[in-house]
Design an enzyme around this catalytic site. Sequence first.
Site, PDB file in Angstrom:
ATOM      1  N   ARG A 120       7.940  -7.606  -5.390  1.00 37.71           N
ATOM      2  CA  ARG A 120       8.114  -6.181  -5.008  1.00 37.71           C
ATOM      3  C   ARG A 120       9.459  -5.666  -5.551  1.00 37.71           C
ATOM      4  O   ARG A 120       9.566  -4.564  -6.038  1.00 37.71           O
ATOM      5  CB  ARG A 120       8.102  -5.992  -3.477  1.00 37.71           C
ATOM      6  CG  ARG A 120       6.898  -6.557  -2.733  1.00 37.71           C
ATOM      7  CD  ARG A 120       5.699  -5.635  -2.813  1.00 37.71           C
ATOM      8  NE  ARG A 120       5.118  -5.532  -4.125  1.00 37.71           N
ATOM      9  CZ  ARG A 120       4.361  -6.487  -4.714  1.00 37.71           C
ATOM     10  NH1 ARG A 120       4.112  -7.604  -4.117  1.00 37.71           N
ATOM     11  NH2 ARG A 120       3.859  -6.292  -5.919  1.00 37.71           N
ATOM     12  N   ASN A 157       9.149   3.707   2.694  1.00 38.93           N
ATOM     13  CA  ASN A 157       9.237   2.909   1.468  1.00 38.93           C
ATOM     14  C   ASN A 157      10.481   2.030   1.470  1.00 38.93           C
ATOM     15  O   ASN A 157      11.541   2.434   1.940  1.00 38.93           O
ATOM     16  CB  ASN A 157       9.249   3.822   0.245  1.00 38.93           C
ATOM     17  CG  ASN A 157       7.966   4.624   0.143  1.00 38.93           C
ATOM     18  OD1 ASN A 157       6.988   4.289   0.804  1.00 38.93           O
ATOM     19  ND2 ASN A 157       7.975   5.669  -0.659  1.00 38.93           N
ATOM     20  N   ASP A 161      11.624   0.980  -1.436  1.00 42.01           N
ATOM     21  CA  ASP A 161      12.294   1.211  -2.726  1.00 42.01           C
ATOM     22  C   ASP A 161      13.441   2.210  -2.535  1.00 42.01           C
ATOM     23  O   ASP A 161      13.558   2.856  -1.488  1.00 42.01           O
ATOM     24  CB  ASP A 161      11.280   1.697  -3.781  1.00 42.01           C
ATOM     25  CG  ASP A 161      10.726   3.093  -3.484  1.00 42.01           C
ATOM     26  OD1 ASP A 161      11.525   4.044  -3.381  1.00 42.01           O
ATOM     27  OD2 ASP A 161       9.493   3.235  -3.358  1.00 42.01           O
ATOM     28  N   HIS A 208      11.315   1.100   7.207  1.00 39.63           N
ATOM     29  CA  HIS A 208      10.767  -0.253   7.059  1.00 39.63           C
ATOM     30  C   HIS A 208      11.671  -1.170   6.247  1.00 39.63           C
ATOM     31  O   HIS A 208      11.230  -2.220   5.799  1.00 39.63           O
ATOM     32  CB  HIS A 208       9.362  -0.187   6.430  1.00 39.63           C
ATOM     33  CG  HIS A 208       8.346   0.438   7.342  1.00 39.63           C
ATOM     34  ND1 HIS A 208       7.125   0.902   6.911  1.00 39.63           N
ATOM     35  CD2 HIS A 208       8.385   0.658   8.682  1.00 39.63           C
ATOM     36  CE1 HIS A 208       6.456   1.388   7.957  1.00 39.63           C
ATOM     37  NE2 HIS A 208       7.198   1.257   9.028  1.00 39.63           N
ATOM     38  N   GLY A 213       2.472  11.471   0.638  1.00 40.65           N
ATOM     39  CA  GLY A 213       2.046  10.161   0.132  1.00 40.65           C
ATOM     40  C   GLY A 213       2.009   9.061   1.157  1.00 40.65           C
ATOM     41  O   GLY A 213       2.377   7.926   0.845  1.00 40.65           O
ATOM     42  N   THR A 214       1.530   9.383   2.360  1.00 41.05           N
ATOM     43  CA  THR A 214       1.340   8.315   3.345  1.00 41.05           C
ATOM     44  C   THR A 214      -0.014   8.479   4.017  1.00 41.05           C
ATOM     45  O   THR A 214      -0.415   9.594   4.334  1.00 41.05           O
ATOM     46  CB  THR A 214       2.465   8.277   4.404  1.00 41.05           C
ATOM     47  OG1 THR A 214       2.094   7.354   5.436  1.00 41.05           O
ATOM     48  CG2 THR A 214       2.770   9.627   5.019  1.00 41.05           C
ATOM     49  N   SER A 215      -0.677   7.346   4.209  1.00 39.80           N
ATOM     50  CA  SER A 215      -1.991   7.382   4.865  1.00 39.80           C
ATOM     51  C   SER A 215      -1.849   7.524   6.375  1.00 39.80           C
ATOM     52  O   SER A 215      -2.837   7.629   7.083  1.00 39.80           O
ATOM     53  CB  SER A 215      -2.769   6.102   4.541  1.00 39.80           C
ATOM     54  OG  SER A 215      -2.082   4.980   5.069  1.00 39.80           O
ATOM     55  N   ALA A 274       1.767  13.799  -5.805  1.00 42.25           N
ATOM     56  CA  ALA A 274       3.111  14.217  -5.405  1.00 42.25           C
ATOM     57  C   ALA A 274       3.898  14.784  -6.590  1.00 42.25           C
ATOM     58  O   ALA A 274       4.581  15.791  -6.456  1.00 42.25           O
ATOM     59  CB  ALA A 274       3.856  13.027  -4.793  1.00 42.25           C
TER      60      ALA A 274
END
Length: 240
Positions: free
Chosen positions: A56, A88, A90, A105, A172-174, A216
């Site tokens: 990752r 995210n 990142d 997270h 962009g999140t479910s 996005a």
Amino acid sequence: MPHVVVLTGAGISAESGISTFRDNNGLWASHRLEDVATPEAWERDPEGVLAFYNERRREVRRAQPNAAHEALARLEQHNCRVSIVTQNIDDLHERAGSRDVLHLHGDIGKARSSVDPRLLYRLRGEETIEIGHMCDHNYQLRPHVVWFGEQVLLYDTACHIMADADWVLVIGTSLSVMPAAALLDEAPAHVTRMVIDPDAVALARGTDAIPMAGKASEIVPELVEHFIAHRVFEQPARGQ
Ligand code: OAD
């Protein structure tokens, strides 16, 4: 200044080449989360967990911020305060120039002690975490990420940010992981909520959020340009 709170998920980084989780070709289609993203997996197979997160990290280092990250960073220059709450791990929001980013997270660019979550170490260059890499107290290092079953330590901070929102953008999140998904309920009832996602219509169904269906990198710059051109943040937002 009006306060824009942006909740982002894997979809905002998808066009930068970072895998999402639940799309057809997402990470949870090729890995069982029970094997790589739980404290039990770490107990059973630390090498496998480290290998998963080392990959990752490689993926994130190869990636560059896309037009959506950049547009959110630009928004900060235009009469509003922007807080980004991201699921995210990142750092593409920061690399695009956003200054107020909360990583619910965790952050793949850091290692932490496996016994003390406050002992954090920034990983440099191509550095990975391997078995035998120890913290200052001589315990194995692990990735600084929140696993399923672990407490989201920054959740209360995120709730306070949401409670202060005048606008909420969800990108962009479910919205399938708790407690992150519940954050939307923390925003005051009157604030305008917008959902930007290819699945926005389904995600916004049954809520008063405005769905904006699409990628996005296309929708976010258009929306930001609209906000700027129409001086949206120079008008009163609270209680509108
Ligand atoms: P998901 O993979 O669950 O959802 C990704 C979302 O991005 C979906 O709604 C897609 O429709 C959307 N999407 C895909 N491409 C997009 C694009 N180009 N532009 C905009 N949206 C796009 O990812 P998350 O909701 O972030 O947690 O997942 C939440 C958490 O579940 C993650 O933080 C991770 C995962 O398990 C942990 O590991 C603790």
